[in-house]
Design a protein around this motif. Structure first.
Motif, PDB file in Angstrom:
ATOM      1  N   GLU A  28       0.819  -1.205   0.000  1.00  0.00           N
ATOM      2  CA  GLU A  28       0.000   0.000   0.000  1.00  0.00           C
ATOM      3  C   GLU A  28       0.856   1.260   0.000  1.00  0.00           C
ATOM      4  O   GLU A  28       0.496   2.287  -0.560  1.00  0.00           O
ATOM      5  CB  GLU A  28      -0.926   0.020   1.231  1.00  0.00           C
ATOM      6  N   GLU A  29       2.041   1.151   0.647  1.00  0.00           N
ATOM      7  CA  GLU A  29       2.900   2.327   0.770  1.00  0.00           C
ATOM      8  C   GLU A  29       3.363   2.851  -0.582  1.00  0.00           C
ATOM      9  O   GLU A  29       3.693   4.040  -0.721  1.00  0.00           O
ATOM     10  CB  GLU A  29       4.112   2.016   1.662  1.00  0.00           C
ATOM     11  N   LYS A  30       3.374   1.988  -1.603  1.00  0.00           N
ATOM     12  CA  LYS A  30       3.793   2.428  -2.937  1.00  0.00           C
ATOM     13  C   LYS A  30       2.858   3.509  -3.481  1.00  0.00           C
ATOM     14  O   LYS A  30       3.295   4.416  -4.193  1.00  0.00           O
ATOM     15  CB  LYS A  30       3.841   1.232  -3.885  1.00  0.00           C
ATOM     16  N   LYS A  31       1.577   3.397  -3.141  1.00  0.00           N
ATOM     17  CA  LYS A  31       0.605   4.397  -3.582  1.00  0.00           C
ATOM     18  C   LYS A  31       0.879   5.745  -2.909  1.00  0.00           C
ATOM     19  O   LYS A  31       0.726   6.795  -3.531  1.00  0.00           O
ATOM     20  CB  LYS A  31      -0.815   3.935  -3.237  1.00  0.00           C
ATOM     21  N   TYR A  32       1.292   5.694  -1.644  1.00  0.00           N
ATOM     22  CA  TYR A  32       1.563   6.932  -0.918  1.00  0.00           C
ATOM     23  C   TYR A  32       2.826   7.603  -1.455  1.00  0.00           C
ATOM     24  O   TYR A  32       2.883   8.831  -1.577  1.00  0.00           O
ATOM     25  CB  TYR A  32       1.708   6.655   0.577  1.00  0.00           C
ATOM     26  N   VAL A  33       3.823   6.789  -1.772  1.00  0.00           N
ATOM     27  CA  VAL A  33       5.057   7.319  -2.363  1.00  0.00           C
ATOM     28  C   VAL A  33       4.750   7.983  -3.698  1.00  0.00           C
ATOM     29  O   VAL A  33       5.216   9.090  -3.993  1.00  0.00           O
ATOM     30  CB  VAL A  33       6.098   6.196  -2.557  1.00  0.00           C
ATOM     31  N   ALA A  34       3.928   7.299  -4.524  1.00  0.00           N
ATOM     32  CA  ALA A  34       3.595   7.822  -5.854  1.00  0.00           C
ATOM     33  C   ALA A  34       2.850   9.151  -5.758  1.00  0.00           C
ATOM     34  O   ALA A  34       2.965  10.003  -6.652  1.00  0.00           O
ATOM     35  CB  ALA A  34       2.764   6.804  -6.622  1.00  0.00           C
ATOM     36  N   ALA A  35       2.084   9.322  -4.670  1.00  0.00           N
ATOM     37  CA  ALA A  35       1.324  10.569  -4.483  1.00  0.00           C
ATOM     38  C   ALA A  35       2.179  11.669  -3.872  1.00  0.00           C
ATOM     39  O   ALA A  35       1.706  12.797  -3.698  1.00  0.00           O
ATOM     40  CB  ALA A  35       0.102  10.308  -3.605  1.00  0.00           C
ATOM     41  N   GLY A  36       3.430  11.353  -3.527  1.00  0.00           N
ATOM     42  CA  GLY A  36       4.329  12.365  -2.989  1.00  0.00           C
ATOM     43  C   GLY A  36       4.304  12.515  -1.483  1.00  0.00           C
ATOM     44  O   GLY A  36       4.812  13.501  -0.944  1.00  0.00           O
ATOM     45  N   MET A  37       3.728  11.542  -0.790  1.00  0.00           N
ATOM     46  CA  MET A  37       3.701  11.619   0.669  1.00  0.00           C
ATOM     47  C   MET A  37       5.075  11.273   1.235  1.00  0.00           C
ATOM     48  O   MET A  37       5.877  10.593   0.597  1.00  0.00           O
ATOM     49  CB  MET A  37       2.626  10.690   1.225  1.00  0.00           C
ATOM     50  N   ASP A  38       5.328  11.733   2.478  1.00  0.00           N
ATOM     51  CA  ASP A  38       6.653  11.583   3.071  1.00  0.00           C
ATOM     52  C   ASP A  38       6.791  10.359   3.969  1.00  0.00           C
ATOM     53  O   ASP A  38       7.897   9.850   4.155  1.00  0.00           O
ATOM     54  CB  ASP A  38       6.987  12.834   3.886  1.00  0.00           C
ATOM     55  N   ASP A  39       5.708   9.905   4.534  1.00  0.00           N
ATOM     56  CA  ASP A  39       5.744   8.733   5.415  1.00  0.00           C
ATOM     57  C   ASP A  39       4.299   8.355   5.718  1.00  0.00           C
ATOM     58  O   ASP A  39       3.367   8.997   5.219  1.00  0.00           O
ATOM     59  CB  ASP A  39       6.513   9.039   6.704  1.00  0.00           C
ATOM     60  N   PHE A  40       4.109   7.317   6.536  1.00  0.00           N
ATOM     61  CA  PHE A  40       2.746   6.945   6.901  1.00  0.00           C
ATOM     62  C   PHE A  40       2.701   6.364   8.299  1.00  0.00           C
ATOM     63  O   PHE A  40       3.717   5.956   8.863  1.00  0.00           O
ATOM     64  CB  PHE A  40       2.149   5.962   5.887  1.00  0.00           C
ATOM     65  N   LEU A  41       1.493   6.359   8.854  1.00  0.00           N
ATOM     66  CA  LEU A  41       1.254   5.852  10.195  1.00  0.00           C
ATOM     67  C   LEU A  41      -0.035   5.044  10.167  1.00  0.00           C
ATOM     68  O   LEU A  41      -1.047   5.502   9.655  1.00  0.00           O
ATOM     69  CB  LEU A  41       1.134   7.015  11.181  1.00  0.00           C
ATOM     70  N   THR A  42       0.025   3.824  10.712  1.00  0.00           N
ATOM     71  CA  THR A  42      -1.141   2.953  10.708  1.00  0.00           C
ATOM     72  C   THR A  42      -2.014   3.208  11.929  1.00  0.00           C
ATOM     73  O   THR A  42      -1.516   3.324  13.052  1.00  0.00           O
ATOM     74  CB  THR A  42      -0.701   1.473  10.695  1.00  0.00           C
ATOM     75  N   LYS A  43      -3.305   3.335  11.698  1.00  0.00           N
ATOM     76  CA  LYS A  43      -4.273   3.540  12.782  1.00  0.00           C
ATOM     77  C   LYS A  43      -4.760   2.189  13.302  1.00  0.00           C
ATOM     78  O   LYS A  43      -4.896   1.253  12.508  1.00  0.00           O
ATOM     79  CB  LYS A  43      -5.471   4.357  12.280  1.00  0.00           C
ATOM     80  N   PRO A  44      -5.080   2.088  14.599  1.00  0.00           N
ATOM     81  CA  PRO A  44      -4.940   3.123  15.624  1.00  0.00           C
ATOM     82  C   PRO A  44      -3.479   3.256  16.055  1.00  0.00           C
ATOM     83  O   PRO A  44      -2.740   2.280  16.033  1.00  0.00           O
ATOM     84  CB  PRO A  44      -5.813   2.606  16.767  1.00  0.00           C
TER      85      PRO A  44
END
Length: 277
Positions: free
Chosen positions: A108-124
Motif C-alpha cells: 500500500e505504501e507504494k501508492k503513498y510514495v507515488a502521491a508524494g507523501m513523506d511517510d505513513f502511520l497505521t491507525k490506531p
C-alpha cells in the motif's frame, strides 16, 4: 476542552517546535484522539473532514504539516496529496504529508510514495508512534520501507489481551488519556453519537446490494473497532470491507454486518452505563 497527558519527554516535544498542523480525518473518534495529542503538545490544529476541505484550507492558510487520512469523502487522501504536489505555490506544494491509514497491507505504501507523501502511520496509533513519524519527517528522514517491515497483513489480527467481561477494552485509549477521564468520556460520547448510526447505514447498504458503500462504511468503522479492541468483530469488519469491495461472499457479508451491528449497539449500551451518559 478535554486534553491528554503526554507520555513523551517534554524536551522532545519542544524540539518539534510550535507547528501548525492540518489534520485531514473524517472519523470523529480519530479526530479527537489526534487533536488531543497535538494540542497538548502545544500545536495549533485545524481539521478537514473531506479531501476537498484539505485543498480549501491550504488555499487560504499556511501549515507546517498535513496528517492525511487515506480514505475520505469527496476526494481521497491520495488524490488530495497528488493535487497538493501539483500546486504552483512552492511552500504549499512541498509541505510534509504523513498518510494515516487503517490498511496495513504490504504494498500500500507504494501508492503513498507515488502521491508524494513523506511517510505513513497505521491507525490506531499511540502518542509515541505519532511523535516518531513527525520527528522523522521533519528531519527529512521519512522512510516507508523501514516501517513496512513491521506492519501486519490486514488479516493477521492481534487477539491477545482480550477483555473477559466487556465487549470492548479501553486499555490503549487509557494510555493516551493518561488518567484524564473527561477525555475518555468525550470519546464515549462521540461513539454514541456516530458509530451506531454508521453501523446501521452499513447494514442497510448490504441489504440493498450497495457493496462499494458497505465497504467504505466498514472501513470507516474499522479504526474505532480497533481502538476500542472490540475483539468479537475485529475480523468481521475486515471481511466486510474486503469482500464487499470485491463483491464476493455477499450472503455472508449480510450476516456479518448484522453481527457487527449487534455488537456495536451492545457496546453503546455498555459505554452509556460505564460513563453515565
Amino acid at each position: 476542552m478535554t486534553k491528554t497527558y503526554s507520555t513523551i519527554d517534554h524536551q522532545h516535544i519542544i524540539s518539534l517546535g510550535k507547528l501548525k498542523v492540518l489534520l485531514a480525518e473524517d472519523n470523529e473518534v480519530n479526530q479527537l484522539l489526534a487533536k488531543g495529542i497535538l494540542r497538548y503538545w502545544g500545536m495549533e490544529t485545524k481539521v478537514a473532514a473531506t479531501g476537498n476541505e484539505v485543498i480549501e484550507f491550504l488555499a487560504y492558510e499556511d501549515f507546517d504539516l498535513v496528517l492525511m487520512d487515506i480514505q475520505m469523502p469527496e476526494k481521497s487522501g491520495i488524490e488530495a496529496a497528488t493535487e497538493i504536489r501539483n500546486l504552483t505555490d512552492l511552500k504549499k506544494k512541498n509541505i510534509p504529508i504523513i498518510a494515516l491509514t487503517a490498511n496495513a497491507l504490504k504494498g500500500e505504501e507504494k501508492k503513498y510514495v507515488a502521491a508524494g507523501m513523506d511517510d505513513f502511520l497505521t491507525k490506531p496509533f499511540k502518542e509515541g508512534d505519532l511523535y516518531e513519524v513527525i520527528e522523522r519527517v521533519l528531519r527529512k528522514e521519512g522512510s516507508f520501507g523501514r516501517k513496512v517491515l513491521y506492519q501486519k497483513h490486514e488479516n493477521e489480527v492481534v487477539t491477545e489481551n482480550r477483555p473477559t467481561g466487556n465487549l470492548y477494552d479501553l486499555k490503549q485509549l487509557e494510555e493516551i488519556a493518561a488518567g484524564n477521564t473527561d477525555f475518555l468520556a468525550a470519546l464515549a460520547k462521540i461513539y454514541l453519537d456516530t458509530i451506531p448510526a454508521t453501523s446501521t447505514e452499513m447494514v442497510e447498504a448490504t441489504k440493498a446490494g450497495e457493496w462499494d458503500k458497505a465497504s467504505k462504511l466498514a472501513h470507516k468503522l474499522k479504526s474505532t473497532i480497533d481502538s476500542l479492541n472490540m475483539h468479537l468483530i475485529i475480523k468481521d469488519i475486515r471481511a466486510i470491507e474486503v469482500d464487499a469491495k470485491n463483491r464476493v461472499n455477499t450472503e455472508t457479508i449480510k450476516r456479518l454486518a448484522l453481527n457487527v451491528d449487534t455488537v456495536i449497539k451492545k457496546v453503546a449500551c455498555q459505554l452509556k452505563a460505564d460513563f453515565s451518559l
